[in-house]
Design a protein around this motif. Structure first.
Motif, PDB file in Angstrom:
ATOM      1  N   ASN A   1      -5.542  -3.947   1.216  1.00 30.42           N
ATOM      2  CA  ASN A   1      -5.647  -2.571   1.695  1.00 30.42           C
ATOM      3  C   ASN A   1      -6.194  -1.669   0.603  1.00 30.42           C
ATOM      4  O   ASN A   1      -5.910  -1.864  -0.587  1.00 30.42           O
ATOM      5  CB  ASN A   1      -4.270  -2.050   2.133  1.00 30.42           C
ATOM      6  CG  ASN A   1      -3.607  -2.947   3.143  1.00 30.42           C
ATOM      7  OD1 ASN A   1      -3.984  -2.990   4.304  1.00 30.42           O
ATOM      8  ND2 ASN A   1      -2.601  -3.700   2.686  1.00 30.42           N
TER       9      ASN A   1
ATOM     10  N   GLU B   1       0.303   9.360   4.735  1.00 31.45           N
ATOM     11  CA  GLU B   1      -0.503   8.157   4.553  1.00 31.45           C
ATOM     12  C   GLU B   1       0.028   6.987   5.375  1.00 31.45           C
ATOM     13  O   GLU B   1      -0.745   6.180   5.897  1.00 31.45           O
ATOM     14  CB  GLU B   1      -0.516   7.758   3.072  1.00 31.45           C
ATOM     15  CG  GLU B   1      -1.261   8.727   2.168  1.00 31.45           C
ATOM     16  CD  GLU B   1      -1.116   8.343   0.708  1.00 31.45           C
ATOM     17  OE1 GLU B   1      -0.945   7.140   0.441  1.00 31.45           O
ATOM     18  OE2 GLU B   1      -1.147   9.236  -0.155  1.00 31.45           O
TER      19      GLU B   1
ATOM     20  N   GLU C   1      -7.646  -1.022   5.946  1.00 33.73           N
ATOM     21  CA  GLU C   1      -6.521  -1.946   5.971  1.00 33.73           C
ATOM     22  C   GLU C   1      -6.962  -3.314   6.491  1.00 33.73           C
ATOM     23  O   GLU C   1      -7.834  -3.409   7.351  1.00 33.73           O
ATOM     24  CB  GLU C   1      -5.389  -1.373   6.834  1.00 33.73           C
ATOM     25  CG  GLU C   1      -4.847  -0.072   6.241  1.00 33.73           C
ATOM     26  CD  GLU C   1      -3.634   0.455   6.987  1.00 33.73           C
ATOM     27  OE1 GLU C   1      -3.715   0.533   8.227  1.00 33.73           O
ATOM     28  OE2 GLU C   1      -2.628   0.773   6.339  1.00 33.73           O
TER      29      GLU C   1
ATOM     30  N   LYS D   1      -8.445   5.321   4.446  1.00 34.60           N
ATOM     31  CA  LYS D   1      -7.842   4.020   4.181  1.00 34.60           C
ATOM     32  C   LYS D   1      -8.604   2.927   4.913  1.00 34.60           C
ATOM     33  O   LYS D   1      -9.169   3.131   5.993  1.00 34.60           O
ATOM     34  CB  LYS D   1      -6.369   4.005   4.579  1.00 34.60           C
ATOM     35  CG  LYS D   1      -6.089   4.292   6.035  1.00 34.60           C
ATOM     36  CD  LYS D   1      -4.572   4.314   6.281  1.00 34.60           C
ATOM     37  CE  LYS D   1      -4.221   4.632   7.730  1.00 34.60           C
ATOM     38  NZ  LYS D   1      -2.766   4.650   7.942  1.00 34.60           N
TER      39      LYS D   1
ATOM     40  N   TYR E   1      -7.119  11.948   3.665  1.00 35.67           N
ATOM     41  CA  TYR E   1      -6.707  10.569   3.463  1.00 35.67           C
ATOM     42  C   TYR E   1      -7.741   9.638   4.084  1.00 35.67           C
ATOM     43  O   TYR E   1      -8.118   9.788   5.241  1.00 35.67           O
ATOM     44  CB  TYR E   1      -5.344  10.317   4.118  1.00 35.67           C
ATOM     45  CG  TYR E   1      -4.307  11.361   3.800  1.00 35.67           C
ATOM     46  CD1 TYR E   1      -3.634  11.342   2.586  1.00 35.67           C
ATOM     47  CD2 TYR E   1      -4.001  12.365   4.713  1.00 35.67           C
ATOM     48  CE1 TYR E   1      -2.682  12.299   2.292  1.00 35.67           C
ATOM     49  CE2 TYR E   1      -3.052  13.329   4.424  1.00 35.67           C
ATOM     50  CZ  TYR E   1      -2.391  13.294   3.218  1.00 35.67           C
ATOM     51  OH  TYR E   1      -1.454  14.252   2.918  1.00 35.67           O
TER      52      TYR E   1
ATOM     53  N   ASN F   1      -7.237   9.128  -1.516  1.00 37.65           N
ATOM     54  CA  ASN F   1      -6.693  10.443  -1.186  1.00 37.65           C
ATOM     55  C   ASN F   1      -7.421  11.514  -1.990  1.00 37.65           C
ATOM     56  O   ASN F   1      -7.618  11.363  -3.208  1.00 37.65           O
ATOM     57  CB  ASN F   1      -5.203  10.508  -1.508  1.00 37.65           C
ATOM     58  CG  ASN F   1      -4.413   9.403  -0.843  1.00 37.65           C
ATOM     59  OD1 ASN F   1      -4.536   9.178   0.358  1.00 37.65           O
ATOM     60  ND2 ASN F   1      -3.602   8.691  -1.627  1.00 37.65           N
TER      61      ASN F   1
ATOM     62  N   HIS G   1      -6.660   2.524  -0.227  1.00 38.54           N
ATOM     63  CA  HIS G   1      -6.362   3.901   0.150  1.00 38.54           C
ATOM     64  C   HIS G   1      -7.058   4.848  -0.822  1.00 38.54           C
ATOM     65  O   HIS G   1      -7.064   4.620  -2.032  1.00 38.54           O
ATOM     66  CB  HIS G   1      -4.855   4.164   0.107  1.00 38.54           C
ATOM     67  CG  HIS G   1      -4.124   3.591   1.279  1.00 38.54           C
ATOM     68  ND1 HIS G   1      -2.862   3.998   1.619  1.00 38.54           N
ATOM     69  CD2 HIS G   1      -4.474   2.651   2.188  1.00 38.54           C
ATOM     70  CE1 HIS G   1      -2.461   3.335   2.689  1.00 38.54           C
ATOM     71  NE2 HIS G   1      -3.423   2.507   3.039  1.00 38.54           N
TER      72      HIS G   1
ATOM     73  N   TYR H   1       0.798  -1.217   0.000  1.00 36.67           N
ATOM     74  CA  TYR H   1       0.000   0.000   0.000  1.00 36.67           C
ATOM     75  C   TYR H   1       0.828   1.263   0.000  1.00 36.67           C
ATOM     76  O   TYR H   1       0.288   2.347  -0.116  1.00 36.67           O
ATOM     77  CB  TYR H   1      -0.933   0.010   1.220  1.00 36.67           C
ATOM     78  CG  TYR H   1      -0.269  -0.432   2.481  1.00 36.67           C
ATOM     79  CD1 TYR H   1       0.393   0.466   3.293  1.00 36.67           C
ATOM     80  CD2 TYR H   1      -0.301  -1.778   2.849  1.00 36.67           C
ATOM     81  CE1 TYR H   1       1.013   0.050   4.441  1.00 36.67           C
ATOM     82  CE2 TYR H   1       0.312  -2.189   4.006  1.00 36.67           C
ATOM     83  CZ  TYR H   1       0.969  -1.282   4.812  1.00 36.67           C
ATOM     84  OH  TYR H   1       1.573  -1.710   5.946  1.00 36.67           O
TER      85      TYR H   1
END
Length: 782
Positions: free
Chosen positions: A727, A87, A749, A747, A745, A731, A729, A18
């Protein structure tokens, strides 16, 4: 030949987790860079630029006194900063960096996790802040948190492989340099700064940080601070070795805060600045319990502790401190930095860097200070860059440090020790067309002075040479050969007692373990210096009384020898219209490698009270008559034998178009003893792959990281199963809003809630990797 190699490496390297390769991720910001390239047409996709423009070529590695960039260094260097740093930001340095190629973590739960570089950690990986040692006890035990903070850092530099030339013998495995602006190095006109906030559901972590820089004329001021609070980390359902069902890592909370104030004055040919910072961390230590008896009382034999202790912090924080041992760490850090240009004939500049840290680390159970550690460290680094000599531009420097360490309590397994070191070094480089050669050498003196022993001294030597060859605009090759020596640390030499964090009873290399039937257990090779003996009062064992003991300690004729390492590194960087590839191969032969050897018996069979001292005292003037049961702890001794470590780091990216790209990464370390057997706790091989989609002001990345099973284990070490983590992510970059540059951000996971264990962790069966978690963060600058 070069046409085949990039394609083969690309197939092998389509494996990124990631986070991007440091050199790729760095292109998101302009910190520590020269002037940016000309802006593209605003109609072009901004995030496609992030994938194709490589401003990392202009990033200065501040750990190098020659002001090299990432691509100009023969040694593999990885810089994490800007959006990529935000991040990856986590509660500890190890968790922040664990996704980088070649870097994993000790993982003593997410609240105490240190970097592992190419399979090496602890005293072989130097952690520095703005070039000076962080001044904590994290190198001596995996349960001790690193006293530096990623949320207020500008960039984090990771030097893979020996960096002993610049930072001494403690950097034989690598260096992590956390760079911040606590001492302003550039004049500031007006006010600028940033702030951010984060939340993570896996531990209900709430955190915030800020930094402010203000200046006028010749003066500049800096102020930063952070706060973090988290509960126990949730994990997938598992069963502990004790047979208990669990869905979280018990006693893995954290409560941290810190602030720094700095100021600088600028003059015509340089600047001088000073800073003061305080860091306070209170965090649980999973698996670190001194046990209970069958009646429900603790092993002290008391239902409640009624004693007071010297502890200044409020423990009514909502955490269940009574459920286990927790650490309370306080550090004060002072730093002075100054630089002068053209100070005298023959020199371009001279830099002074002075630091002083005062650390108190207490481990508390049932509101008792069971163990305490105190450390004071003073360090001076002076580096002068000289004018070219016969075409070689270089720098000479000196580094002097003095450290005073003391401990008390049930886990004071290392006696009070003063460690003094002094070193001088020289590094230089010269260009020959498209090839740049690097050379360097260092000599150092290390002296350890501990109670009950005579002074022990070592003289580590280091030397290296390397080359960078810019084959073409898109292809760079690098190679380096280095020889480094490392002096043993106080823990490795003098340890004698229970280390509950690792669930072991540790014995240092100054001892022999003697079988009472007359057979001597070999604890280490016979190396060292003539003055490594002990004071006369440690000789008499006549009044010991062996009782049920089968073994006893006695002073060895010689202490541990220096580690001697020969390291070879090959690197390739390829940049094409669509392809980006990085590859590193390394081989490290370490003579007299120091490691913890499992002796195969429990501490109840060992008479270790060689000096007739009470190691459970709680400090001067403080009575504590309770005893701890060490009988079930396996005995480990610091021993030596030669070892070989070799492996690779690969990372790559393929850009399909302005919207789509594919990234990959893989790393691997193999570590074996020359005479047979595996080095313990070596992280497993990894690979990963991720796909990214970019739009004008947002991007998203879906990645998968696979950890192979680790079956190549040391004696008495369990294997670890394979697992994979998914994961996601997201942004969002809205740009300037109310005069501030904002980034958001998001995310998710471990989306599949996979149960995974870090093979490098001493308590992996009690502390799996975090389960499914969702995070949110916002960062704004002005």
């Amino acid at each position: 030949m070069f046409r085949k190699a990039p394609l083969a490496l690309a197939i092998a390297a389509l494996l990124n987790p990631y986070t991007l390769s440091a050199q790729e991720a760095e292109s998101d910001t302009n910190t520590q860079t020269e002037e940016p390239v000309a802006e593209q047409n605003v109609d072009e996709n901004q995030n496609a630029q992030r994938a194709t423009e490589h401003s990392f070529e202009r990033i200065i590695v501040t750990a190098s006194p020659l002001q090299r960039t990432v691509l100009e260094s023969a040694q593999p260097v990885h810089i994490l900063y800007g959006d990529a740093l935000r991040e990856s930001e986590a509660a500890t340095l190890g968790e922040t960096l664990r996704g980088l190629p070649g870097v994993q973590a000790t993982y003593y739960s997410p609240t105490s996790s240190s970097p592992i570089i190419r399979g090496l950690d602890g005293p072989r990986v130097k952690i520095v802040q703005n070039g000076l040692d962080v001044g904590d006890i994290s190198r001596g035990g995996p349960d001790h948190a690193v006293s530096t903070e990623a949320s207020t850092a500008e960039q984090i530099e990771v030097l893979r492989g020996p960096a002993t030339l610049l930072f001494g013998s403690g950097a034989s495995g690598g260096v992590v340099n956390v760079v911040d602006n606590r001492v302003p190095r550039q004049p500031i006109d007006g006010l600028e700064g940033s702030y951010g906030a984060r939340y993570n559901s896996v531990s209900d972590e709430r955190s915030g940080s800020f930094d402010l820089n203000a200046g006028q004329g010749d003066f500049a001021l800096h102020l930063d601070g952070f706060y973090r609070k988290a509960n126990d980390t949730r994990v997938p359902e598992f069963h502990t070795p004790d047979g208990e069902h669990a869905e979280k890592i018990e006693n893995s909370f954290t409560d941290d805060k810190g602030a720094t104030l700095g100021a600088s004055y600028f003059f015509n040919d340089g600047f001088a600045g000073f800073s003061f910072g305080r860091l306070e961390r209170e965090y649980g230590i999973p698996g670190h319990s001194h046990g209970e008896d069958e009646h429900g009382e603790d092993e002290h034999g008391e239902d409640e502790h009624e004693h007071d202790h010297d502890h200044d912090h409020d423990h009514e924080s909502g955490h269940a401190h009574e459920d286990g041992v927790y650490a309370d760490m306080v550090q004060d850090r002072f730093q002075f930095i100054s630089s002068f240009n053209n100070p005298f004939a023959g020199f371009e500049s001279i830099d002074f860097n002075v630091g002083y840290t005062d650390l108190t680390h207490q481990e508390i159970e049932d509101e008792y200070v069971e163990t305490g550690f105190n450390l004071e460290k003073t360090e001076l680094r002076v580096i002068a860059r000289h004018n070219p000599i016969a075409g070689w531009r270089g720098a000479i420097g000196t580094q002097i440090s003095q450290q005073e360490y003391s401990s008390f309590g049930s886990e004071a397994y290392t006696p009070a020790t003063d460690t003094d070191s002094a070193g001088v070094f020289w590094i230089a480089e010269r260009g020959f067309g498209d090839i740049t050669w690097e050379v360097g050498a260092r000599i150092e003196q290390v002296e350890l002075d501990s109670e009950n022993f005579n002074k022990i001294d070592y003289t580590p030597l280091s030397a290296s040479t390397g080359m960078n060859w810019r084959v073409s605009d898109g292809l760079k090759l690098a190679a380096s050969v280095s020889y480094s020596e490392r002096a043993p640390t106080a823990n490795e030499l003098f340890a004698n007692g229970a280390h509950f964090a690792t669930r072991t009873f540790e014995v240092g290399g100054v001892y022999n373990i003697h079988h009472l039937d007359g057979h001597e257990e070999e604890g280490h090779d016979d190396h060292g210096h003539d003055d490594h003996g002990h004071d006369d009062h440690g000789d008499d064992h006549s009044d010991h009384g062996h009782g049920e003991y089968a073994y006893e300690l006695e002073i060895a004729d010689f202490a541990l020898a220096k580690e001697r390492s020969m390291n070879i590194d090959f690197g390739m960087h390829f940049e094409g219209d669509r392809w980006h590839l990085d590859a590193n191969l390394f081989f490290n032969k370490i003579h007299d490698f120091i490691y913890l050897d499992n002796k195969g018996f429990a501490s109840e069979l060992l008479d270790a009270d060689i000096f007739h001292s009470d190691h459970s005292e709680h400090g001067e003037g403080e009575e504590h008559d309770h005893e701890h049961d060490f009988g079930e702890l396996p005995v480990y001794q610091y021993a030596q034998q030669s070892a070989e470590l070799y492996g690779y780091e690969l990372s790559g990216r393929y850009v399909f178009n302005q919207n789509w790209s594919l990234e990959g990464f893989s790393d691997y370390t193999r570590a074996v003893f020359t005479d047979g057997g595996n080095v313990p706790r070596i992280p497993a091989q990894r690979f990963g792959v991720s796909a990214s989609y970019n739009q004008e002001n947002w991007d998203a990345t879906l990645g998968y990281t696979h950890y192979f099973a680790q079956n190549r284990t040391a004696d008495n070490e369990e294997s670890t199963d394979s697992f994979g983590l998914v994961n996601l992510h997201f942004n969002y970059y809205p740009g300037y809003f109310a005069g501030q540059d904002v980034a958001v951000y998001l995310k998710a996971e471990n989306l599949t809630n996979e149960l995974g264990y870090a093979h490098s962790s001493f308590i992996r069966n009690y502390a799996p990797l975090p389960g499914r978690g969702f995070g949110f963060g916002i960062r704004a600058s002005f």
